[in-house]
Design an enzyme around this catalytic site. Structure first.
Site, PDB file in Angstrom:
ATOM      1  N   GLU A  68      -0.898  60.466  63.185  1.00 24.54           N
ATOM      2  CA  GLU A  68       0.485  60.083  63.508  1.00 24.54           C
ATOM      3  C   GLU A  68       1.317  60.215  62.239  1.00 24.54           C
ATOM      4  O   GLU A  68       0.884  59.798  61.170  1.00 24.54           O
ATOM      5  CB  GLU A  68       0.507  58.652  64.043  1.00 24.54           C
ATOM      6  CG  GLU A  68       1.745  58.299  64.859  1.00 24.54           C
ATOM      7  CD  GLU A  68       2.953  58.016  64.006  1.00 24.54           C
ATOM      8  OE1 GLU A  68       3.997  58.660  64.212  1.00 24.54           O
ATOM      9  OE2 GLU A  68       2.847  57.153  63.112  1.00 24.54           O
ATOM     10  N   HIS A  69       2.517  60.759  62.324  1.00 20.16           N
ATOM     11  CA  HIS A  69       3.230  61.219  61.141  1.00 20.16           C
ATOM     12  C   HIS A  69       4.145  60.189  60.495  1.00 20.16           C
ATOM     13  O   HIS A  69       4.456  60.301  59.307  1.00 20.16           O
ATOM     14  CB  HIS A  69       4.060  62.459  61.495  1.00 20.16           C
ATOM     15  CG  HIS A  69       4.342  63.339  60.313  1.00 20.16           C
ATOM     16  ND1 HIS A  69       4.849  64.602  60.437  1.00 20.16           N
ATOM     17  CD2 HIS A  69       4.188  63.140  58.989  1.00 20.16           C
ATOM     18  CE1 HIS A  69       4.992  65.150  59.241  1.00 20.16           C
ATOM     19  NE2 HIS A  69       4.607  64.277  58.342  1.00 20.16           N
ATOM     20  N   SER A  70       4.594  59.184  61.220  1.00 25.58           N
ATOM     21  CA  SER A  70       5.676  58.345  60.705  1.00 25.58           C
ATOM     22  C   SER A  70       5.271  57.506  59.505  1.00 25.58           C
ATOM     23  O   SER A  70       6.099  57.186  58.657  1.00 25.58           O
ATOM     24  CB  SER A  70       6.214  57.430  61.814  1.00 25.58           C
ATOM     25  OG  SER A  70       5.225  56.502  62.229  1.00 25.58           O
ATOM     26  N   ALA A  85       3.147  58.183  56.968  1.00 27.21           N
ATOM     27  CA  ALA A  85       2.930  58.871  55.695  1.00 27.21           C
ATOM     28  C   ALA A  85       2.957  60.374  55.908  1.00 27.21           C
ATOM     29  O   ALA A  85       2.841  60.875  57.025  1.00 27.21           O
ATOM     30  CB  ALA A  85       1.594  58.460  55.063  1.00 27.21           C
TER      31      ALA A  85
END
Length: 654
Positions: free
Chosen positions: A365-367, A369
């Site tokens: 999941e990108h948010s 880091a």
């Protein structure tokens, strides 16, 4: 910058009666809250020692309180750099119009917006990072799958053990060893050129973290600790403990627990199998359904969201095969990026994916880091589980099982009827999104970083310019190539020192939206469609790998979905000194893109660029003469040795 397009739909806050608040109130309130968040983070790390001029082994957060504030660039410089960057891709007429809008922006609006950003930079440690997290990620209502999540691959040519439970046991143990080092701040901070420290804040949320969906905005939930992982296998969810009497379970004990899950014959309950498809749905839809789910199945939901991370034990094999190397590698990438749409919990900070043949991968999941953070963790995991922990001659984890451990807990989901239709709709949407993604992986082994170094060029700039050549297919010459490389290096250094273009323009745009201030220039900047989104996956811990004796035991990188419906997402990684692996994605629904075609163009561009240098002429003479039928060999699928005979652990080819 492509990710910032999600901020275009941002709307300023309204009062309870629907009227717009006073013009400057929202932005001043946001600046005030940003400062509070910034100071709160500083105070939470107050106990960490600051060892800048003393001590040979600084801790992970030792430099945090001494880092300089993110500078706000000159708005005139930012506009000038932006115009320089778009000049080559705009027609004369379009560029002249953009220049007019830019000058109008500098004359009418820039000074006011810049004042607010400077105010925020004085009050908060970073004038843009919290807004980037909120408006680019957390306020986006698009599905996380493909649009935001990215993946990391296993070793390309070798698999240390074919036993699924054993590979899972060693990998989970290695990940939790990394978490232990993280909690004790034993991970060295990253230093540029060995001297200048980089911010380590993003390491804080690797583990025990979940992105919770909201109707208008998500939020990140991070727990101080978690002593279990959530496991998915054949449509069933399990809560599996990772500690016994506060001590981390051995790899062999973890293998035993995973094997118990694999051997469990109980079937999935109705709709349980596809439940995780909700995490691949539009965020507002998932938020509404989650409210009902939290009421009806609170314990099971908490076991998943409160886990250290998510583990998916896939029922199918994956990875490179001798029979069809190109197609099998593409399928491997697609399985990591999207899976089947219902076998990953996309909200978790990361999902560890273990295929039936022992192959590994991550869905991230990108948010919370950026890729270098998860990449650092992944390098440690692969090196530790393979070289430090190792496997016995029969492929099992070393050590002994622990028969006294309780069975992993099967989670029970009491799913109300109204959720059933939501799950079906989410699954249908996830399948459509998944089937529309075209993934292609190109392992290029004709040359790598060592050749580029002999050309006295930056390896990253070399690849970036080659990618542009592959995408636009323009003629090149050596002089222009060197100019382009030098320009890229200058832009890279500017961005790393806080003098880049995109974050500054993004922050100016956010302030203009808070102030309800219309800026045709900023609107145009953030509505542009970027057809080529690229990223390098850095190898940060080469000391963990022996690329000389075991050249195949190096991570093959990872990839992400395209940022635009008619564009490409391209990532690349330098594997040792002699190989570069590219991960390409695009949408099958677009008539303008084809991942495989771009892969061929990338190979051609690399050879064209290499031939510009005297040292690279032999590549073109050697491999161009045999035609396209030799492309499989050029990509290095079958020309590499597996290195299995050199390794001390059990290894399987591909």
């Amino acid at each position: 910058m492509a990710e910032a397009h999600q901020a275009v739909g941002f709307r300023p806050s309204l009062t309870s009666d629907g009227a717009e608040v006073e013009l400057s109130a929202p932005v001043l309130q946001e600046i005030y809250l940003s400062g509070l968040r910034s100071w709160k983070r500083h105070l939470s790390r107050f106990w960490a020692l600051v060892r800048i001029f003393s001590g040979r082994h600084p801790m992970l957060f030792s430099y945090q309180r001494s880092l300089p504030r993110q500078p706000v660039p000159s708005v005139q410089d930012t506009v000038r750099k932006y115009l320089e960057s778009v000049r080559p891709i705009l027609s004369d007429e379009d560029f002249d119009w953009t220049a007019v809008l830019a000058q109008e922006f500098l004359r009418l609006q820039a000074s006011l917006l810049q004042w607010y950003l400077r105010l925020k930079s004085w009050w908060a440690s970073n004038y843009v990072s919290d807004w980037w997290e909120e408006f680019v990620y957390l306020r986006s209502r698009n599905p996380l799958m493909v649009n935001s999540n990215y993946y990391m691959m296993d070793f390309l040519y070798v698999t240390p053990t074919p036993l699924q439970a054993a590979r899972a046991g060693n990998a989970v143990h290695a990940l939790l060893l990394y978490r232990h080092r993280l909690n004790r701040q034993e991970i060295p901070p990253t230093l540029l050129m060995g001297m200048r420290p980089l911010c380590s804040a993003q390491y804080e949320k690797i583990f025990n973290t979940t992105r919770i969906p909201g109707v208008q905005k998500d939020y990140i939930r991070h727990l101080h600790d978690s002593q279990h992982v959530a496991v998915f296998h054949r449509g069933r969810f399990f809560r599996m403990g990772t500690h016994s009497r506060n001590s981390l379970l051995s790899p062999r004990a973890l293998e035993q627990q995973f094997q118990r899950i694999l051997d469990d014959p109980s079937p999935a309950c109705p709709h349980e199998e596809h439940l995780a498809a909700l995490t691949a749905a539009p965020r507002g839809t998932w938020a509404q359904v989650r409210t009902s789910l939290k009421t009806q199945a609170a314990e099971a939901l908490e076991a998943v969201e409160g886990a250290a991370f998510f583990v998916s034990l896939d029922a199918e094999p994956a990875g490179l095969t001798r029979e069809d190397p190109a197609a099998s590698l593409d399928a491997y990438a697609h399985a990591l990026l999207a899976g089947r749409g219902h076998d990953r919990w996309f909200d978790k900070s990361f999902t560890l994916i273990v295929f039936s043949n022992g192959k590994l991968g991550l869905s991230v999941e990108h948010s919370w880091a950026d890729c270098p953070i998860s990449g650092h963790m992944w390098e440690f995991t692969l090196a530790t589980e393979c070289f430090q922990l190792g496997y016995s001659t029969d492929g099992h984890c070393k050590g002994h099982p622990d028969p006294t451990l309780p069975q992993p807990q099967r989670l029970q989901w009491d799913l109300p009827d109204q959720i059933h239709s939501s799950i079906s709709l989410a699954l249908r949407g996830a399948k459509i999104l998944s089937e529309n993604v075209d993934c292609h992986v190109v392992p290029f082994s004709l040359f790598g970083k060592s050749f580029i170094r002999r050309c006295h060029l930056s390896s990253d700039s070399f690849i970036q310019i080659a990618l542009q050549l592959a995408h636009f297919r323009d003629p090149q010459c050596l002089a222009l190539f060197r100019v382009a490389v030098d320009k890229h290096q200058a832009l890279l250094k500017a961005a790393m020192s806080g003098q880049g273009v995109d974050r500054h323009l993004f922050a100016l745009y956010i302030v203009s939206r808070f102030l309800h201030l219309q800026s045709p220039f900023l609107t145009q900047v953030h509505s542009e469609q970027w057809q080529l989104s690229t990223s390098q996956i850095p190898v940060q811990q080469m000391h963990l790998f022996d690329v000389h004796n075991y050249p195949d035991y190096v991570s093959s990188g990872g990839g992400f979905g395209p940022a635009d419906d008619h564009g490409y997402g391209v990532s690349y990684i330098f594997m040792g000194d002699g190989m570069i692996t590219f991960h390409i994605s695009s949408k099958k629904s677009s008539t303008k893109t084809d991942s495989h075609r771009l892969g061929q163009h990338i190979e051609d561009a690399l050879l064209d660029v290499a031939s510009l240098f005297q040292a690279g002429q032999h590549f073109k003479r050697r491999f161009r003469g045999s035609g396209k039928e030799n492309s499989r060999h050029r990509c290095g699928f079958l020309s590499r040795q597996t290195g299995a005979s050199k390794a001390s652990m059990t290894s399987t080819d591909f």
